[in-house]
Write a protein that holds these residues in place. Sequence first.
Motif, PDB file in Angstrom:
ATOM      1  N   TRP A  24      -9.216   7.485   5.576  1.00  0.00           N
ATOM      2  CA  TRP A  24      -8.578   6.356   6.249  1.00  0.00           C
ATOM      3  C   TRP A  24      -7.249   6.016   5.596  1.00  0.00           C
ATOM      4  CZ3 TRP A  24      -9.199   4.777  10.882  1.00  0.00           C
ATOM      5  CH2 TRP A  24     -10.428   4.900  11.507  1.00  0.00           C
ATOM      6  N   GLY A  25      -7.191   6.115   4.291  1.00  0.00           N
ATOM      7  CA  GLY A  25      -5.933   5.851   3.583  1.00  0.00           C
ATOM      8  C   GLY A  25      -4.829   6.783   4.037  1.00  0.00           C
ATOM      9  N   THR A  26      -5.186   8.037   4.275  1.00  0.00           N
ATOM     10  CA  THR A  26      -4.208   9.009   4.756  1.00  0.00           C
ATOM     11  C   THR A  26      -3.670   8.598   6.121  1.00  0.00           C
ATOM     12  OG1 THR A  26      -5.310  10.755   3.512  1.00  0.00           O
ATOM     13  CG2 THR A  26      -3.874  11.452   5.313  1.00  0.00           C
ATOM     14  N   VAL A  27      -4.562   8.169   6.995  1.00  0.00           N
ATOM     15  CA  VAL A  27      -4.142   7.737   8.336  1.00  0.00           C
ATOM     16  C   VAL A  27      -3.242   6.504   8.240  1.00  0.00           C
ATOM     17  CG1 VAL A  27      -4.949   6.768  10.531  1.00  0.00           C
ATOM     18  CG2 VAL A  27      -6.149   8.703   9.494  1.00  0.00           C
TER      19      VAL A  27
ATOM     20  N   PHE B 228       0.837  -1.202   0.000  1.00  0.00           N
ATOM     21  CA  PHE B 228       0.000   0.000   0.000  1.00  0.00           C
ATOM     22  C   PHE B 228       0.874   1.255   0.000  1.00  0.00           C
ATOM     23  CE2 PHE B 228      -2.039   3.238   2.762  1.00  0.00           C
ATOM     24  CZ  PHE B 228      -3.025   3.644   1.883  1.00  0.00           C
ATOM     25  N   ALA B 229       1.891   1.297   0.853  1.00  0.00           N
ATOM     26  CA  ALA B 229       2.787   2.458   0.925  1.00  0.00           C
ATOM     27  C   ALA B 229       3.511   2.674  -0.398  1.00  0.00           C
ATOM     28  CB  ALA B 229       3.790   2.279   2.061  1.00  0.00           C
ATOM     29  N   ALA B 230       3.904   1.599  -1.063  1.00  0.00           N
ATOM     30  CA  ALA B 230       4.570   1.735  -2.362  1.00  0.00           C
ATOM     31  C   ALA B 230       3.623   2.335  -3.400  1.00  0.00           C
ATOM     32  CB  ALA B 230       5.093   0.378  -2.835  1.00  0.00           C
ATOM     33  N   VAL B 231       2.374   1.885  -3.398  1.00  0.00           N
ATOM     34  CA  VAL B 231       1.382   2.414  -4.348  1.00  0.00           C
ATOM     35  C   VAL B 231       1.197   3.911  -4.117  1.00  0.00           C
ATOM     36  CG1 VAL B 231      -1.058   2.363  -5.025  1.00  0.00           C
ATOM     37  CG2 VAL B 231       0.180   0.221  -4.649  1.00  0.00           C
ATOM     38  N   VAL B 232       1.058   4.300  -2.869  1.00  0.00           N
ATOM     39  CA  VAL B 232       0.849   5.715  -2.554  1.00  0.00           C
ATOM     40  C   VAL B 232       2.083   6.530  -2.913  1.00  0.00           C
ATOM     41  CG1 VAL B 232       0.426   7.372  -0.684  1.00  0.00           C
ATOM     42  CG2 VAL B 232      -0.837   5.210  -0.757  1.00  0.00           C
ATOM     43  N   SER B 233       3.265   6.031  -2.577  1.00  0.00           N
ATOM     44  CA  SER B 233       4.477   6.829  -2.797  1.00  0.00           C
ATOM     45  C   SER B 233       4.778   7.064  -4.269  1.00  0.00           C
ATOM     46  CB  SER B 233       5.679   6.197  -2.096  1.00  0.00           C
ATOM     47  OG  SER B 233       6.039   4.986  -2.701  1.00  0.00           O
TER      48      SER B 233
ATOM     49  N   LEU C  19      -9.038  -4.192   7.168  1.00  0.00           N
ATOM     50  CA  LEU C  19      -9.306  -3.004   7.983  1.00  0.00           C
ATOM     51  C   LEU C  19     -10.777  -2.591   7.953  1.00  0.00           C
ATOM     52  CD1 LEU C  19      -6.194  -0.868   6.994  1.00  0.00           C
ATOM     53  CD2 LEU C  19      -6.518  -2.231   9.073  1.00  0.00           C
ATOM     54  N   GLY C  20     -11.502  -3.045   6.947  1.00  0.00           N
ATOM     55  CA  GLY C  20     -12.918  -2.696   6.817  1.00  0.00           C
ATOM     56  C   GLY C  20     -13.154  -1.277   6.345  1.00  0.00           C
ATOM     57  N   VAL C  21     -12.187  -0.716   5.619  1.00  0.00           N
ATOM     58  CA  VAL C  21     -12.305   0.650   5.112  1.00  0.00           C
ATOM     59  C   VAL C  21     -11.725   0.737   3.701  1.00  0.00           C
ATOM     60  CG1 VAL C  21     -12.223   1.756   7.377  1.00  0.00           C
ATOM     61  CG2 VAL C  21     -10.095   1.370   6.128  1.00  0.00           C
ATOM     62  N   ARG C  22     -12.161   1.737   2.978  1.00  0.00           N
ATOM     63  CA  ARG C  22     -11.602   2.029   1.655  1.00  0.00           C
ATOM     64  C   ARG C  22     -10.384   2.920   1.848  1.00  0.00           C
ATOM     65  NH1 ARG C  22     -14.096   2.102  -3.661  1.00  0.00           N
ATOM     66  NH2 ARG C  22     -12.295   2.264  -5.022  1.00  0.00           N
ATOM     67  N   LEU C  23      -9.264   2.558   1.227  1.00  0.00           N
ATOM     68  CA  LEU C  23      -8.027   3.316   1.391  1.00  0.00           C
ATOM     69  C   LEU C  23      -7.707   4.208   0.198  1.00  0.00           C
ATOM     70  CD1 LEU C  23      -5.826   0.462   2.886  1.00  0.00           C
ATOM     71  CD2 LEU C  23      -6.977   2.316   4.122  1.00  0.00           C
ATOM     72  N   LEU C  24      -8.037   3.741  -0.994  1.00  0.00           N
ATOM     73  CA  LEU C  24      -7.697   4.455  -2.229  1.00  0.00           C
ATOM     74  C   LEU C  24      -8.910   4.582  -3.139  1.00  0.00           C
ATOM     75  CD1 LEU C  24      -4.422   2.585  -3.208  1.00  0.00           C
ATOM     76  CD2 LEU C  24      -4.563   4.915  -2.346  1.00  0.00           C
ATOM     77  N   TYR C  25      -8.923   5.658  -3.882  1.00  0.00           N
ATOM     78  CA  TYR C  25      -9.918   5.847  -4.938  1.00  0.00           C
ATOM     79  C   TYR C  25      -9.176   6.138  -6.226  1.00  0.00           C
ATOM     80  CZ  TYR C  25     -13.411   6.252  -1.264  1.00  0.00           C
ATOM     81  OH  TYR C  25     -14.223   6.003  -0.197  1.00  0.00           O
ATOM     82  N   GLU C  26      -9.694   5.624  -7.322  1.00  0.00           N
ATOM     83  CA  GLU C  26      -9.149   5.920  -8.640  1.00  0.00           C
ATOM     84  C   GLU C  26     -10.208   6.635  -9.452  1.00  0.00           C
ATOM     85  OE1 GLU C  26      -6.238   2.907 -10.466  1.00  0.00           O
ATOM     86  OE2 GLU C  26      -7.722   1.687  -9.388  1.00  0.00           O
ATOM     87  N   GLY C  27      -9.798   7.684 -10.111  1.00  0.00           N
ATOM     88  CA  GLY C  27     -10.707   8.431 -10.958  1.00  0.00           C
ATOM     89  C   GLY C  27     -10.000   8.891 -12.212  1.00  0.00           C
TER      90      GLY C  27
ATOM     91  N   GLU D   9      -8.862  11.683 -12.848  1.00  0.00           N
ATOM     92  CA  GLU D   9      -7.754  12.580 -12.491  1.00  0.00           C
ATOM     93  C   GLU D   9      -6.583  11.836 -11.848  1.00  0.00           C
ATOM     94  OE1 GLU D   9      -7.795  16.043 -12.945  1.00  0.00           O
ATOM     95  OE2 GLU D   9      -9.638  15.711 -14.082  1.00  0.00           O
ATOM     96  N   GLY D  10      -6.749  10.543 -11.617  1.00  0.00           N
ATOM     97  CA  GLY D  10      -5.694   9.753 -11.001  1.00  0.00           C
ATOM     98  C   GLY D  10      -6.160   9.106  -9.716  1.00  0.00           C
ATOM     99  N   MET D  11      -5.211   8.744  -8.889  1.00  0.00           N
ATOM    100  CA  MET D  11      -5.499   8.048  -7.652  1.00  0.00           C
ATOM    101  C   MET D  11      -5.388   9.018  -6.486  1.00  0.00           C
ATOM    102  SD  MET D  11      -3.570   4.729  -6.040  1.00  0.00           S
ATOM    103  CE  MET D  11      -2.172   5.168  -6.976  1.00  0.00           C
ATOM    104  N   TYR D  12      -6.257   8.822  -5.490  1.00  0.00           N
ATOM    105  CA  TYR D  12      -6.139   9.644  -4.289  1.00  0.00           C
ATOM    106  C   TYR D  12      -6.534   8.833  -3.063  1.00  0.00           C
ATOM    107  CZ  TYR D  12     -11.149  10.434  -5.054  1.00  0.00           C
ATOM    108  OH  TYR D  12     -12.481  10.263  -5.259  1.00  0.00           O
TER     109      TYR D  12
END
Length: 84
Positions: free
Chosen positions: A61-64, A10-15, A44-52, A54-57
């Motif tokens: 919860w993903g930020t935390v 997950f951290a690699a995808v975000v970075s 975790l039971g939460v959504r961490l990333l969204y793709e649209g 304009e890209g990924m954001y």
Amino acid sequence: MKPVNQQEVFAAVVSVGSFAHAAQRLGMAEESVREYVRHLERRLGVRLLYEGSEGMYLSAWGTVVYWEPERRRAQAPAARRQVA
């Protein structure tokens, strides 16, 4: 380099900002990277990333999840000094 756990993937995808680039960096198939993140989201039971278009954001919860380990690493030296 094979990651050890889902949070590293997950951290690699975000970075790097994309599943494809993270897959290249990690030496994994893109679908495997996506699956690691999906498993982490389910665990975790939460959504961490969204793709649209304009890209990924990151979700809130993903930020935390992304920044919490960094915050802990930054606080470690002060914690060690308090314990010593």
